[in-house]
Structure formats: C-alpha cells, structure tokens
Enzyme design. Structure first.
Site, PDB file in Angstrom:
ATOM      1  N   LYS A 183     -14.068 -46.898  55.167  1.00 18.19           N
ATOM      2  CA  LYS A 183     -13.500 -46.358  53.924  1.00 18.19           C
ATOM      3  C   LYS A 183     -14.534 -46.376  52.796  1.00 18.19           C
ATOM      4  O   LYS A 183     -14.750 -45.391  52.111  1.00 18.19           O
ATOM      5  CB  LYS A 183     -12.284 -47.198  53.512  1.00 18.19           C
ATOM      6  N   ASN A 184     -15.184 -47.528  52.616  1.00 22.49           N
ATOM      7  CA  ASN A 184     -16.073 -47.664  51.456  1.00 22.49           C
ATOM      8  C   ASN A 184     -17.381 -46.897  51.617  1.00 22.49           C
ATOM      9  O   ASN A 184     -18.172 -46.817  50.692  1.00 22.49           O
ATOM     10  CB  ASN A 184     -16.330 -49.147  51.157  1.00 22.49           C
TER      11      ASN A 184
ATOM     12  N   ARG B  50     -10.480 -47.028  43.015  1.00 25.92           N
ATOM     13  CA  ARG B  50     -11.665 -47.420  42.259  1.00 25.92           C
ATOM     14  C   ARG B  50     -12.808 -46.413  42.432  1.00 25.92           C
ATOM     15  O   ARG B  50     -13.539 -46.096  41.509  1.00 25.92           O
ATOM     16  CB  ARG B  50     -12.094 -48.810  42.769  1.00 25.92           C
TER      17      ARG B  50
ATOM     18  N   CYS C 291      -7.632 -51.706  43.637  1.00 23.19           N
ATOM     19  CA  CYS C 291      -6.950 -53.002  43.760  1.00 23.19           C
ATOM     20  C   CYS C 291      -7.130 -53.803  42.480  1.00 23.19           C
ATOM     21  O   CYS C 291      -8.207 -53.807  41.885  1.00 23.19           O
ATOM     22  CB  CYS C 291      -7.542 -53.797  44.920  1.00 23.19           C
TER      23      CYS C 291
ATOM     24  N   ARG D 194     -12.273 -55.195  36.212  1.00 23.55           N
ATOM     25  CA  ARG D 194     -13.249 -54.411  36.983  1.00 23.55           C
ATOM     26  C   ARG D 194     -13.879 -53.387  36.041  1.00 23.55           C
ATOM     27  O   ARG D 194     -13.565 -52.199  36.081  1.00 23.55           O
ATOM     28  CB  ARG D 194     -12.585 -53.735  38.189  1.00 23.55           C
ATOM     29  N   PRO D 195     -14.778 -53.864  35.170  1.00 21.01           N
ATOM     30  CA  PRO D 195     -15.362 -52.958  34.172  1.00 21.01           C
ATOM     31  C   PRO D 195     -16.269 -51.910  34.815  1.00 21.01           C
ATOM     32  O   PRO D 195     -16.645 -52.048  35.981  1.00 21.01           O
ATOM     33  CB  PRO D 195     -16.178 -53.901  33.281  1.00 21.01           C
TER      34      PRO D 195
ATOM     35  N   LEU E  67     -21.683 -51.230  33.833  1.00 20.97           N
ATOM     36  CA  LEU E  67     -22.973 -51.061  34.513  1.00 20.97           C
ATOM     37  C   LEU E  67     -23.192 -49.594  34.900  1.00 20.97           C
ATOM     38  O   LEU E  67     -24.313 -49.086  34.834  1.00 20.97           O
ATOM     39  CB  LEU E  67     -23.044 -51.938  35.764  1.00 20.97           C
TER      40      LEU E  67
ATOM     41  N   ASP F 106     -14.415 -59.047  50.600  1.00 21.10           N
ATOM     42  CA  ASP F 106     -13.312 -58.322  51.252  1.00 21.10           C
ATOM     43  C   ASP F 106     -12.773 -59.074  52.470  1.00 21.10           C
ATOM     44  O   ASP F 106     -11.632 -58.843  52.898  1.00 21.10           O
ATOM     45  CB  ASP F 106     -13.772 -56.921  51.702  1.00 21.10           C
TER      46      ASP F 106
ATOM     47  N   ILE G 254     -17.049 -63.221  43.506  1.00 18.38           N
ATOM     48  CA  ILE G 254     -17.250 -61.813  43.114  1.00 18.38           C
ATOM     49  C   ILE G 254     -16.159 -61.339  42.146  1.00 18.38           C
ATOM     50  O   ILE G 254     -16.458 -60.755  41.112  1.00 18.38           O
ATOM     51  CB  ILE G 254     -17.273 -60.883  44.353  1.00 18.38           C
TER      52      ILE G 254
ATOM     53  N   ARG H 118      -4.061 -47.922  52.291  1.00 16.96           N
ATOM     54  CA  ARG H 118      -5.292 -47.475  51.618  1.00 16.96           C
ATOM     55  C   ARG H 118      -6.515 -47.730  52.482  1.00 16.96           C
ATOM     56  O   ARG H 118      -7.549 -47.081  52.294  1.00 16.96           O
ATOM     57  CB  ARG H 118      -5.453 -48.199  50.276  1.00 16.96           C
TER      58      ARG H 118
HETATM   59  C1  EPZ Z   1     -16.818 -52.244  46.086  1.00 11.95           C
HETATM   60  O1  EPZ Z   1     -16.121 -52.304  44.853  1.00 11.95           O
HETATM   61  C2  EPZ Z   1     -15.770 -52.097  47.167  1.00 11.95           C
HETATM   62  N1  EPZ Z   1     -14.995 -50.886  46.910  1.00 11.95           N
HETATM   63  C3  EPZ Z   1     -14.850 -53.309  47.186  1.00 11.95           C
HETATM   64  O2  EPZ Z   1     -13.967 -53.173  48.295  1.00 11.95           O
HETATM   65  C4  EPZ Z   1     -15.693 -54.569  47.383  1.00 11.95           C
HETATM   66  O3  EPZ Z   1     -14.840 -55.690  47.280  1.00 11.95           O
HETATM   67  C5  EPZ Z   1     -16.775 -54.649  46.306  1.00 11.95           C
HETATM   68  O4  EPZ Z   1     -17.580 -53.433  46.312  1.00 11.95           O
HETATM   69  C6  EPZ Z   1     -17.731 -55.823  46.504  1.00 11.95           C
HETATM   70  O5  EPZ Z   1     -18.313 -55.761  47.765  1.00 11.95           O
HETATM   71  C7  EPZ Z   1     -15.472 -49.707  47.271  1.00 11.95           C
HETATM   72  O6  EPZ Z   1     -16.568 -49.568  47.814  1.00 11.95           O
HETATM   73  C8  EPZ Z   1     -14.609 -48.530  47.022  1.00 11.95           C
HETATM   74  P1  EPZ Z   1     -18.780 -54.011  42.510  1.00 11.95           P
HETATM   75  P2  EPZ Z   1     -16.873 -52.129  43.480  1.00 11.95           P
HETATM   76  O7  EPZ Z   1     -19.101 -53.007  41.487  1.00 11.95           O
HETATM   77  O8  EPZ Z   1     -17.977 -51.159  43.625  1.00 11.95           O
HETATM   78  C9  EPZ Z   1     -18.714 -56.560  38.457  1.00 11.95           C
HETATM   79  C10 EPZ Z   1     -11.885 -53.153  49.393  1.00 11.95           C
HETATM   80  O9  EPZ Z   1     -11.007 -54.015  49.601  1.00 11.95           O
HETATM   81  N2  EPZ Z   1     -19.019 -55.285  37.776  1.00 11.95           N
HETATM   82  O10 EPZ Z   1     -19.828 -54.400  43.490  1.00 11.95           O
HETATM   83  O11 EPZ Z   1     -15.857 -51.908  42.449  1.00 11.95           O
HETATM   84  C11 EPZ Z   1     -17.287 -56.541  39.030  1.00 11.95           C
HETATM   85  O12 EPZ Z   1     -16.347 -56.871  38.036  1.00 11.95           O
HETATM   86  C12 EPZ Z   1     -12.550 -53.040  48.048  1.00 11.95           C
HETATM   87  O13 EPZ Z   1     -12.236 -52.329  50.258  1.00 11.95           O
HETATM   88  C13 EPZ Z   1     -19.268 -55.302  36.407  1.00 11.95           C
HETATM   89  O14 EPZ Z   1     -19.252 -56.347  35.749  1.00 11.95           O
HETATM   90  O15 EPZ Z   1     -17.475 -53.604  43.301  1.00 11.95           O
HETATM   91  C14 EPZ Z   1     -17.384 -57.544  40.135  1.00 11.95           C
HETATM   92  O16 EPZ Z   1     -17.242 -58.835  39.608  1.00 11.95           O
HETATM   93  C15 EPZ Z   1     -11.967 -53.960  47.021  1.00 11.95           C
HETATM   94  N3  EPZ Z   1     -19.527 -54.106  35.782  1.00 11.95           N
HETATM   95  C16 EPZ Z   1     -18.816 -57.372  40.640  1.00 11.95           C
HETATM   96  O17 EPZ Z   1     -19.524 -56.679  39.605  1.00 11.95           O
HETATM   97  C17 EPZ Z   1     -19.566 -52.930  36.462  1.00 11.95           C
HETATM   98  O18 EPZ Z   1     -19.814 -51.885  35.837  1.00 11.95           O
HETATM   99  C18 EPZ Z   1     -18.947 -56.571  41.935  1.00 11.95           C
HETATM  100  O19 EPZ Z   1     -18.267 -55.330  41.782  1.00 11.95           O
HETATM  101  C19 EPZ Z   1     -19.309 -52.923  37.852  1.00 11.95           C
HETATM  102  C20 EPZ Z   1     -19.049 -54.134  38.482  1.00 11.95           C
END
Ligand code: EPZ
Length: 417
Positions: A22-23, A92, A116, A121-122, A125, A306, A328, A398
């Site tokens: 999916k991701n 997301r 989710c 989840r800002p 970045l 995950d 995370i 999902r």
């Molecule tokens: C991806 O989410 C995955 N989703 C998530 O899988 C997965 O848990 C996550 O990466 C971590 O591996 C998809 O690929 C669609 P991040 P993503 O940006 O990209 C902080 C599932 O169950 N952050 O790596 O949203 C954030 O708050 C899902 O399949 C900022 O601060 O994750 C978090 O603490 C759930 N500012 C950390 O970084 C930003 O602009 C990691 O988030 C972006 C992120």
C-alpha cells in the site's frame, strides 16, 4: 455496518501470498502524473486507500482502468489543479500529490490530508522543503493555495526527521526540477526505494547512498513504463504474527525477507523459527512464546512503528514482560484499551507500553481505531476463548486486501457479516 466474528483458532498452517505494498503503490500512482506516456502497474492491492488515490487521479483528469491487480493510468491530459476535501481527508498519502501537481501545473489547491489518527501528523517538513525548491503557500482555513514560479529549482534539503512522506514529496518535486537536489537525512524505507526505482525506469536520475542521502538530478521529461509494485512488508509481518500467536507453521510467499530483518529478529527472540529463501519466509512457532526485554520503534532499517501494534498481540500471551517504546508517533497505542478488554495486562505511560504476558485472552466486542490496531486486534482474537466481534472494519480495509479469506485458508474461523 459489517463486523468480523472471530472464533478461537487452532494452529495456522499452510501457504499464503502477500499483496502489493500500500505505502509503495500510493506515491507511485502520484508519480504517474509526471509521465508523458501511460503506465501499467502490476501487483496493486485492492484497498480503499488505493481506490481513493485512483479517484484523485481521475479527478485530476487521468484515465484509469483496473483489471484485478493491474492498473492502467494515462495521466498525459491532467488539467485539474485542486483535490476536493473529501478525497484529501480520506488518507495521509494524498499529500504526495502536492509536489507532482506543482511540478506539472505550477498550482495546486489542496486541503489538509487525513489518514490514521496517530497523534499530530504535521506537514511542515513537506512545505518547508517544497518552499526551498521554489513553491509558495498561502493558507486560508483548511485550504492551502500552493504556487510555483515557472519550475522547481534544485536545492539541498536537510530533513529534521527522516519523514517518509516528505522524502517522497521532495523526490517527486525534484525529478523534473532545474538542477540538482540533495536530500540529507532522507527516509530509507523500502517504499522510498521502490518509488525511486520506478522513477529511474521512467527516465529520472535519482542516486542514493543507502544511508540517508539522496541526490536527484532534474531531467526534462519522464516516460511511462510497466512496473510491478513491491510486496507489502507489514502485511507479511501480520501473517507472521498470526502464525506465531497460534503456534502455527506457515510459508509466506511473494515477500522480500530483506525488508523484514528487524521484525524477523524479534520473532526469533520470541522463540519462533524463521527460515528465509528467495521470495519466501517460513515461520514455525512453538507453543510457549518468550518475551523480549525492549522493542523501540525507529525509522528503517530499525523496528517499524507499523508493526508495533501487530507484534504486541503475541507478546500479550508470552511468558514474561516486554517493554515497547513508540518513538515515531505520539498516540499509537489506541489498540491497548481493546487488548485490556480481552484480558491482556498492559500499562501505557507516554511512549512506553509494558506488556506482561497472560495465560488467557477472552473474546468480546472490540473496536478498531486505526489500520494496524485493527490488524493487531484480529491477530489477538485468533487465540481468544469464545468469540470476538471486531468493529471498525473501515480501518482494516484501508490496508488489507483479503485477510479474512487468507487467514481462513490457513485454518482460522472468521466470518464477515
Ligand atoms: C508513512 O507515514 C506511512 N504512511 C505510515 O504508515 C508509517 O507509519 C510512517 O510513514 C512511518 O514509517 C504512508 O506511507 C502512506 P512520516 P508518514 O512522515 O509519511 C513527523 C500505515 O499504517 N513529521 O515518516 O505520514 C511525524 O509526525 C501508515 O500504513 C513531522 O513532524 O510518516 C512523525 O512523528 C500509518 N512533520 C514522523 O515525522 C512532517 O512534515 C514520521 O512521519 C512530516 C512528518
């Protein structure tokens, strides 16, 4: 509203195939709008998030047809530069359309993405990185007006944390940019490399040192290709967990064991035997599982967030105490309250969850509150005495294509009604 009715299962046995990731497929779908000819994508799982992404593509003006796990996308006539609130808020990864839309049309009006609820989840970045490449943003309530003067211009971007989504958005913005972009502290998840692989085959120039530095040299044009999406490592971890908790013996096929090293190590420390060969993992579980002192979720190649809820299920009945540290996301223990209803012994304090194994888990009515929490409840229900009724299936749908049929094929007794 449909629910799952899950009866206690004996040992799971047999073979199971893993769906496409999916991701991985979601950002690859977004990437297709950068291609000047159609793409054919294989191994695309049938999931509600995939359906929503295809709806976004159609809304933007792409032609999309699907036959089984093959998806044909002709995005050569994309004209629309806004995504409606309903589609943006359903997941997301809708945010990864931002870079490609700006790159292609110089404008994008989007709402904030959904997904989710795992705590804050800002997207700061994503926005700061795209600003560095030349984008401008104006926010009005929940709508974000984004614009770009002419084209993206390459730059060096050092990420505060190795965000998966932000890394994808930067890559998708930089492939057709003028000049060179360097991402420092980039995410290293296998899904990132699947996206890079896809884009390089389309004509992009992306180079990675595999330790978090990605260099992208902008090219003038990308062409469409035929591509097969990588297997879903978290779905594979879910089948492993279901096998472990039931004391089963299962071969998981069409999987890449190199993506699962940190997860396999935990199953081995739990007492399972894990045998890997080309595209296959066999997991053999013993009756009594051992606890593991400490498991901390960290970015890849460490133990994935995950998989945290999903592996908590077997530890709930293991001998001894396992301590999880979720580093995370701030709020990724929503499944714990439901585990407690089933008789588990878990104490949560901030990032820490202390799981003391119990002898018996009891079936009852439980509610899934996020995707991996839903999978975790399903796994735990397999050994619960009596019947478990699992509500909140929209979360499960999902990310899991045929999990009920697959688990029933291995010997589980689950009905969806
Ligand atoms: C991806 O989410 C995955 N989703 C998530 O899988 C997965 O848990 C996550 O990466 C971590 O591996 C998809 O690929 C669609 P991040 P993503 O940006 O990209 C902080 C599932 O169950 N952050 O790596 O949203 C954030 O708050 C899902 O399949 C900022 O601060 O994750 C978090 O603490 C759930 N500012 C950390 O970084 C930003 O602009 C990691 O988030 C972006 C992120």
């Amino acid at each position: 509203m449909q629910k799952l009715f899950i009866k206690e299962t004996k040992k799971l046995n047999g073979e199971v195939f893993v769906q496409g990731s999916k991701n991985s497929v979601l950002p690859i779908f977004a990437a297709t709008i950068l291609c000047s000819s159609p793409c054919i994508l294989h191994n695309c799982p049938k999931l509600s998030d995939v359906d929503v992404t295809l709806e976004i593509l159609k809304h933007l003006g792409a032609k999309v047809t699907r036959e089984g796990s093959d998806v044909f996308i002709d995005a050569t006539k994309v004209y629309e530069c806004s995504v409606p609130r309903d589609l943006m808020s359903r997941m997301r990864s809708s945010i990864v359309f931002l870079g490609p839309m700006l790159s292609l049309m110089g404008r994008a009006n989007i709402f904030l993405p959904g997904g989710c609820d795992l705590g804050p989840r800002p997207i700061d970045l994503h926005l700061s990185a795209l600003s560095k490449l030349g984008a401008k943003f104006e926010k009005s309530d929940e709508l974000l007006y984004c614009s770009l003067n002419h084209i993206f211009k390459g730059s060096t971007i050092a990420l505060r944390v190795p965000s998966v989504g932000a890394t994808e958005n930067i890559i998708l913005s930089a492939v057709l940019a003028k000049g060179e972009t360097i991402i420092e502290n980039a995410a290293r998840e296998p899904e990132i490399y699947d996206l890079c692989n896809f884009l390089n085959l389309c004509g992009a120039k992306i180079y990675s040192d595999n330790v978090g530095n990605i260099r992208i040299v902008g090219v003038d044009k990308l062409h469409g290709i035929e591509y097969s999406v990588m297997p879903d490592r978290i779905v594979a971890a879910t089948f492993m967990s279901a096998t472990a908790i039931t004391g089963g013996n299962v071969v998981i096929k069409k999987v890449n064991d190199r993506h699962l090293k940190a997860v396999i190590e935990v199953f081995e420390r739990m007492g399972c035997k894990v045998l890997t060969s080309k595209n296959e993992i066999r997991i053999i579980s013993k009756k009594h599982l051992s606890s593991v002192d400490f498991i901390k979720t960290v970015p890849y190649p460490g133990f994935p967030t995950d998989a945290q809820p999903i592996l908590m299920a077997p530890f709930a009945i293991s001998q001894g105490t396992t301590v999880f540290c979720e580093s995370i996301f701030k709020d990724r223990y929503k499944h714990v309250d439901e585990f407690l209803k089933m008789g588990a012994n878990i104490k949560v304090n901030g990032k820490i969850a202390v799981v003391k194994g119990v002898k018996e888990i009891i079936g009852t009515d439980v509610m899934a509150r996020d995707l991996r929490g839903a999978a975790a409840l399903l796994v735990l229900s397999l050994i619960a005495k009596g019947e478990t009724v699992l509500d909140g299936l929209k979360h499960l749908d999902r990310g899991y294509e045929n999990i009920v049929e697959e688990l029933n094929g291995l010997g589980a007794n689950i009905k969806r009604m």
